[in-house]
Motif scaffolding. Structure first.
Motif, PDB file in Angstrom:
ATOM      1  N   VAL A 195      39.685 128.977  54.599  1.00 54.01           N
ATOM      2  CA  VAL A 195      39.237 127.976  55.566  1.00 54.01           C
ATOM      3  C   VAL A 195      38.476 128.700  56.679  1.00 54.01           C
ATOM      4  O   VAL A 195      38.990 129.662  57.257  1.00 54.01           O
ATOM      5  N   LEU A 196      37.269 128.246  56.975  1.00 58.09           N
ATOM      6  CA  LEU A 196      36.496 128.751  58.106  1.00 58.09           C
ATOM      7  C   LEU A 196      36.553 127.710  59.213  1.00 58.09           C
ATOM      8  O   LEU A 196      36.124 126.571  59.016  1.00 58.09           O
ATOM      9  N   VAL A 197      37.095 128.105  60.362  1.00 57.74           N
ATOM     10  CA  VAL A 197      37.297 127.178  61.475  1.00 57.74           C
ATOM     11  C   VAL A 197      36.387 127.575  62.631  1.00 57.74           C
ATOM     12  O   VAL A 197      36.389 128.728  63.067  1.00 57.74           O
ATOM     13  N   ARG A 198      35.596 126.617  63.110  1.00 57.64           N
ATOM     14  CA  ARG A 198      34.761 126.864  64.273  1.00 57.64           C
ATOM     15  C   ARG A 198      35.629 127.018  65.521  1.00 57.64           C
ATOM     16  O   ARG A 198      36.805 126.614  65.516  1.00 57.64           O
ATOM     17  N   PRO A 199      35.085 127.559  66.623  1.00 62.04           N
ATOM     18  CA  PRO A 199      35.885 127.704  67.839  1.00 62.04           C
ATOM     19  C   PRO A 199      36.428 126.395  68.398  1.00 62.04           C
ATOM     20  O   PRO A 199      37.409 126.405  69.143  1.00 62.04           O
ATOM     21  N   ASP A 200      35.792 125.260  68.055  1.00 61.33           N
ATOM     22  CA  ASP A 200      36.288 123.969  68.539  1.00 61.33           C
ATOM     23  C   ASP A 200      37.333 123.361  67.623  1.00 61.33           C
ATOM     24  O   ASP A 200      37.747 122.217  67.823  1.00 61.33           O
ATOM     25  N   GLY A 201      37.781 124.110  66.620  1.00 61.20           N
ATOM     26  CA  GLY A 201      38.835 123.635  65.734  1.00 61.20           C
ATOM     27  C   GLY A 201      38.345 122.840  64.545  1.00 61.20           C
ATOM     28  O   GLY A 201      39.162 122.386  63.733  1.00 61.20           O
ATOM     29  N   VAL A 202      37.045 122.655  64.397  1.00 62.63           N
ATOM     30  CA  VAL A 202      36.485 121.889  63.282  1.00 62.63           C
ATOM     31  C   VAL A 202      36.303 122.809  62.076  1.00 62.63           C
ATOM     32  O   VAL A 202      35.787 123.929  62.206  1.00 62.63           O
ATOM     33  N   VAL A 203      36.723 122.353  60.904  1.00 60.34           N
ATOM     34  CA  VAL A 203      36.597 123.128  59.673  1.00 60.34           C
ATOM     35  C   VAL A 203      35.141 123.087  59.203  1.00 60.34           C
ATOM     36  O   VAL A 203      34.585 122.013  58.960  1.00 60.34           O
ATOM     37  N   ALA A 204      34.526 124.262  59.087  1.00 60.04           N
ATOM     38  CA  ALA A 204      33.129 124.367  58.660  1.00 60.04           C
ATOM     39  C   ALA A 204      32.995 124.640  57.169  1.00 60.04           C
ATOM     40  O   ALA A 204      31.932 124.384  56.582  1.00 60.04           O
ATOM     41  N   TRP A 205      34.042 125.175  56.566  1.00 59.93           N
ATOM     42  CA  TRP A 205      34.039 125.479  55.120  1.00 59.93           C
ATOM     43  C   TRP A 205      35.471 125.623  54.660  1.00 59.93           C
ATOM     44  O   TRP A 205      36.343 126.064  55.424  1.00 59.93           O
ATOM     45  N   ALA A 206      35.747 125.244  53.421  1.00 60.98           N
ATOM     46  CA  ALA A 206      37.089 125.406  52.860  1.00 60.98           C
ATOM     47  C   ALA A 206      36.991 125.478  51.348  1.00 60.98           C
ATOM     48  O   ALA A 206      36.051 124.947  50.732  1.00 60.98           O
ATOM     49  N   SER A 207      37.958 126.156  50.747  1.00 59.14           N
ATOM     50  CA  SER A 207      38.016 126.279  49.294  1.00 59.14           C
ATOM     51  C   SER A 207      39.470 126.325  48.864  1.00 59.14           C
ATOM     52  O   SER A 207      40.325 126.897  49.559  1.00 59.14           O
ATOM     53  N   ASP A 208      39.761 125.720  47.718  1.00 59.79           N
ATOM     54  CA  ASP A 208      41.106 125.746  47.165  1.00 59.79           C
ATOM     55  C   ASP A 208      41.303 126.878  46.165  1.00 59.79           C
ATOM     56  O   ASP A 208      42.381 127.028  45.590  1.00 59.79           O
ATOM     57  N   SER A 209      40.254 127.669  45.956  1.00 62.41           N
ATOM     58  CA  SER A 209      40.328 128.772  45.005  1.00 62.41           C
ATOM     59  C   SER A 209      39.692 130.008  45.625  1.00 62.41           C
ATOM     60  O   SER A 209      39.270 129.995  46.786  1.00 62.41           O
ATOM     61  N   SER A 210      39.598 131.083  44.857  1.00 67.20           N
ATOM     62  CA  SER A 210      38.985 132.317  45.344  1.00 67.20           C
ATOM     63  C   SER A 210      37.470 132.269  45.289  1.00 67.20           C
ATOM     64  O   SER A 210      36.812 133.273  45.595  1.00 67.20           O
ATOM     65  N   ASP A 211      36.926 131.125  44.940  1.00 66.64           N
ATOM     66  CA  ASP A 211      35.473 130.959  44.871  1.00 66.64           C
ATOM     67  C   ASP A 211      34.909 130.867  46.293  1.00 66.64           C
ATOM     68  O   ASP A 211      35.281 129.983  47.054  1.00 66.64           O
ATOM     69  N   ALA A 212      34.010 131.789  46.620  1.00 64.25           N
ATOM     70  CA  ALA A 212      33.427 131.838  47.963  1.00 64.25           C
ATOM     71  C   ALA A 212      32.144 131.036  48.067  1.00 64.25           C
ATOM     72  O   ALA A 212      31.414 131.182  49.061  1.00 64.25           O
ATOM     73  N   ASP A 213      31.869 130.200  47.084  1.00 59.60           N
ATOM     74  CA  ASP A 213      30.635 129.425  47.104  1.00 59.60           C
ATOM     75  C   ASP A 213      30.510 128.612  48.393  1.00 59.60           C
ATOM     76  O   ASP A 213      31.402 127.840  48.736  1.00 59.60           O
ATOM     77  N   GLY A 214      29.433 128.812  49.111  1.00 59.13           N
ATOM     78  CA  GLY A 214      29.169 128.070  50.335  1.00 59.13           C
ATOM     79  C   GLY A 214      29.637 128.769  51.602  1.00 59.13           C
ATOM     80  O   GLY A 214      29.219 128.395  52.704  1.00 59.13           O
ATOM     81  N   LEU A 215      30.472 129.807  51.481  1.00 57.95           N
ATOM     82  CA  LEU A 215      30.989 130.474  52.675  1.00 57.95           C
ATOM     83  C   LEU A 215      29.892 131.214  53.422  1.00 57.95           C
ATOM     84  O   LEU A 215      29.778 131.103  54.653  1.00 57.95           O
ATOM     85  N   GLU A 216      29.069 131.972  52.709  1.00 56.78           N
ATOM     86  CA  GLU A 216      28.016 132.722  53.384  1.00 56.78           C
ATOM     87  C   GLU A 216      27.036 131.787  54.086  1.00 56.78           C
ATOM     88  O   GLU A 216      26.611 132.043  55.224  1.00 56.78           O
TER      89      GLU A 216
END
Length: 497
Positions: A460-481
Motif C-alpha cells: 500500500v502506498l499512502v500519501r501524506p494526507d492518508g489517501v491510498v495512491a496505490w495498493a496490491s494484494d500480491s507481490s505484483d508491483a504493477d502500477g507502483l512506479e
C-alpha cells in the motif's frame, strides 16, 4: 509561506507545511483564541490525521475529559460517536459496527468527541513544537500577487511571501482581496449555541424538540442550548450574542417561559448560508476551510471539511516549495476537494429542508425519522457523517485506492499510521523479498518503506494526507512506479537499471 488564520484549519496546514520542510508563519486577526462554543466532535478522517502525526493520545485524553463534563447527559461507558441528522440523533445501538467501512477505521474511536476549542489548543501546541510562529493581532488589509510571490499588506506592516493561503473563515479577507467569487444560497434561519445558567432547566426537554417556529436542543451537557429559528437569517452575525437575545429565541421556539440567568463563556450565532468559492486557487493565493466553503454546522461537517483541505493542500504545496513537484500538482487540490465540499453543502441543505416548521417539512421529517430508526438507515447516515466512505477518484483498480488508509496492523503490534508521524509517504511492503522497497529506493527521503510479514494487502502506498495512491494484494508491483512518479515526483536516477 504565510497562512492567514490560526483556527484548526490554519494550524493543521501550517504544521503540514513545516513537516514538508517549508518555512511558514501564521497571521491571525484575533489577539486570543476564540472562546465561543463551536463543533463538539471530529470525524474519522480528522481523528486519523491526528493519529498519523502522533496526536492520538492527546485527542483521546480530550474525549475522556469531555465525557466526564457531560456527566448524566452522556451514556456512561459508551463513547461511540454517531452524531445527528437535522437533530434526529442516530442511535448507536442501531448501527452495524461490523460494517466493513466502519470496522476498518476503528482505531480512533476513542478520539472522536474532541470539541473545537480543545482541538485548537492541541494543534497550537503541535505547531509550537514544530517551531511555527503564530502572530496574533495581525489583520490582512491588502495583497498583490506578483507572479513570483505575494506582497501582503497587514496592520503590522507589509509581508513578502512566496505563497499565501487564506484559512481566515467565511468572511475571508484573503478571498475578498484576491477577487474570488463566493456563489451559493442565502440563509433561512438564525441559530444560537451557548452554555447558560438556567433558573428552571426542568422545563426543557433533553435532546432536540421541533416546533412550528423552528427547533431547539437542550444538552448533552448541563446548560448547553441550541436554537434554530426560521427568520430569514441574522442581520449581523458578528454582533455579540446577549443573554436577552438567546432567551427570547428559546422562548419563541419552545413556547416555554424559561429563564436564563447568565451566559457561561461566549455564545455563537450562526446560519445556513451555503457558499463555495469559485476556485480554491488564484495564482499564488489559495483558500482552505471556511474561506473556501460555508454552510450550516449540522453534523459538524465544517471543521472536518477544512482539516481535510489542509491535509490535502499541505503536502502538495510543501512539495512545490521544496522543488520536487511541479506547480501543476496544486491543480489536484481543487479537483480533489471541490466535489467533497459540494457534497457537504448539499448534505447540510437537506437537513434544513426537514427542519422547517411547515407541515410539509414535518411530514418529510417523519419519513426520514422512520428511515433512521432502521439498522440500514442509521448505519448509512453514520457512515456518511463519520467520513469513512470518502473517496477521491484516482487511477487504479484496487478498492483501497482513493480512500483513506484503513487500520493496518503490523506483525510487530504497531499500525501503519504509527510510522507517519514525520509526514511523507508511507509504503507498506509485505513481499518476501522486499520488492516494493527496492523499487521505491530512488524516492528515499520522501517515501518511508515499512516492512511487514506477508498478508493482504501485500503493498500500500499512502500519501501524506492518508489517501491510498496505490495498493496490491500480491507481490505484483504493477502500477507502483507510475504512482510514485505521479505523486512523489520524478527522480533523475533509477537504482538497479
Amino acid at each position: 509561506m504565510t497562512v492567514v488564520g490560526a483556527g484548526p484549519v490554519g494550524l493543521v496546514l501550517a504544521a503540514e507545511l513545516a513537516l514538508a520542510g517549508a518555512t511558514v508563519q501564521v497571521l491571525e486577526r484575533l489577539t486570543e483564541p476564540a472562546a465561543a462554543m463551536k463543533a463538539m466532535g471530529i470525524n474519522v478522517p480528522t481523528a486519523e490525521a491526528l493519529d498519523r502525526r502522533g496526536l492520538l493520545p492527546a485527542a483521546e485524553q480530550v474525549q475522556r475529559e469531555t465525557l466526564e463534563r457531560m456527566g448524566s447527559f452522556g451514556r456512561p461507558g459508551d463513547s461511540r460517536f454517531t452524531g445527528h441528522f437535522a437533530g434526529m440523533v442516530l442511535d448507536a445501538d442501531l448501527v452495524d459496527w461490523a460494517d466493513p467501512d466502519l470496522a476498518a477505521h476503528d482505531a480512533v474511536a476513542g478520539a472522536r468527541m474532541v470539541p473545537q476549542r480543545e482541538l485548537e489548543a492541541l494543534l497550537a501546541d503541535h505547531v509550537a513544537r514544530l517551531g511555527v510562529p503564530v502572530h496574533r493581532g495581525v489583520e490582512v488589509t491588502a495583497l498583490d500577487d506578483t507572479g513570483d510571490g505575494v506582497l501582503v499588506g497587514t496592520t503590522a506592516g507589509a509581508v513578502r511571501t512566496g505563497w499565501l493561503v487564506g484559512c481566515d473563515g467565511g468572511h475571508s479577507a484573503v478571498r475578498r482581496l484576491a477577487g474570488i467569487e463566493f456563489p451559493g444560497t442565502d440563509p433561512e434561519f438564525t441559530g444560537y449555541l451557548a452554555v447558560a445558567d438556567i433558573a428552571d432547566p426542568e422545563k426543557l426537554a433533553d435532546g432536540w424538540t421541533w416546533t412550528p417556529q423552528g427547533a431547539y436542543r437542550y444538552g448533552p451537557q448541563p446548560g448547553r442550548v441550541v436554537t434554530v429559528e426560521f427568520d430569514g437569517g441574522p442581520a449581523d452575525r458578528s454582533a455579540p450574542v446577549t443573554l436577552a437575545e438567546l432567551q427570547a429565541s428559546l422562548r419563541r421556539i419552545s413556547g416555554i417561559d424559561v429563564t436564563l440567568t447568565a451566559l457561561r463563556g461566549t455564545a455563537t450565532r450562526w446560519s445556513d448560508n451555503a457558499r463555495q468559492a469559485a476556485t480554491y486557487r488564484s495564482g499564488r493565493v489559495l483558500l482552505a476551510g471556511d474561506a473556501a466553503h460555508v454552510h450550516s454546522p449540522f453534523g459538524g461537517q465544517g471543521l472536518n471539511l477544512g482539516v481535510g483541505d489542509a491535509m490535502n493542500l499541505g503536502w502538495k504545496l510543501g512539495a512545490v516549495v521544496a522543488g520536487w513537484a511541479p506547480e501543476g500538482l496544486l491543480d489536484t487540490y481543487d479537483a480533489e476537494r471541490r466535489p467533497l465540499g459540494a457534497w457537504v453543502l448539499d448534505w447540510t441543505r437537506a437537513q434544513v429542508g426537514v427542519l422547517r416548521g411547515d407541515a410539509k417539512s414535518a411530514a418529510l421529517r417523519q419519513v426520514v425519522a422512520d428511515l433512521l430508526s432502521t439498522r440500514d438507515g442509521t448505519t448509512y447516515a453514520v457512515k456518511q457523517l463519520s467520513g469513512v466512505t470518502q473517496r477521491i477518484d484516482l487511477p487504479g483498480g484496487h478498492p483501497l485506492v482513493g480512500r483513506h488508509v484503513p487500520d493496518l496492523w503490523l506483525a510487530d503490534g504497531s499500525r501503519l499510521a504509527d510510522h507517519g508521524h514525520a509526514g511523507g509517504f508511507l509504503l507498506l511492503d509485505r513481499t518476501p523479498d522486499r520488492a516494493f522497497t527496492r523499487l521505491a529506493a530512488p524516492w528515499t527521503g520522501r517515501v518511508t518503506s515499512v516492512p511487514d510479514d506477508f498478508a493482504t494487502p501485500a503493498g500500500v502506498l499512502v500519501r501524506p494526507d492518508g489517501v491510498v495512491a496505490w495498493a496490491s494484494d500480491s507481490s505484483d508491483a504493477d502500477g507502483l512506479e507510475a504512482a510514485l512518479q505521479h505523486w512523489a515526483g520524478v527522480v533523475a536516477v533509477r537504482i538497479g537499471r
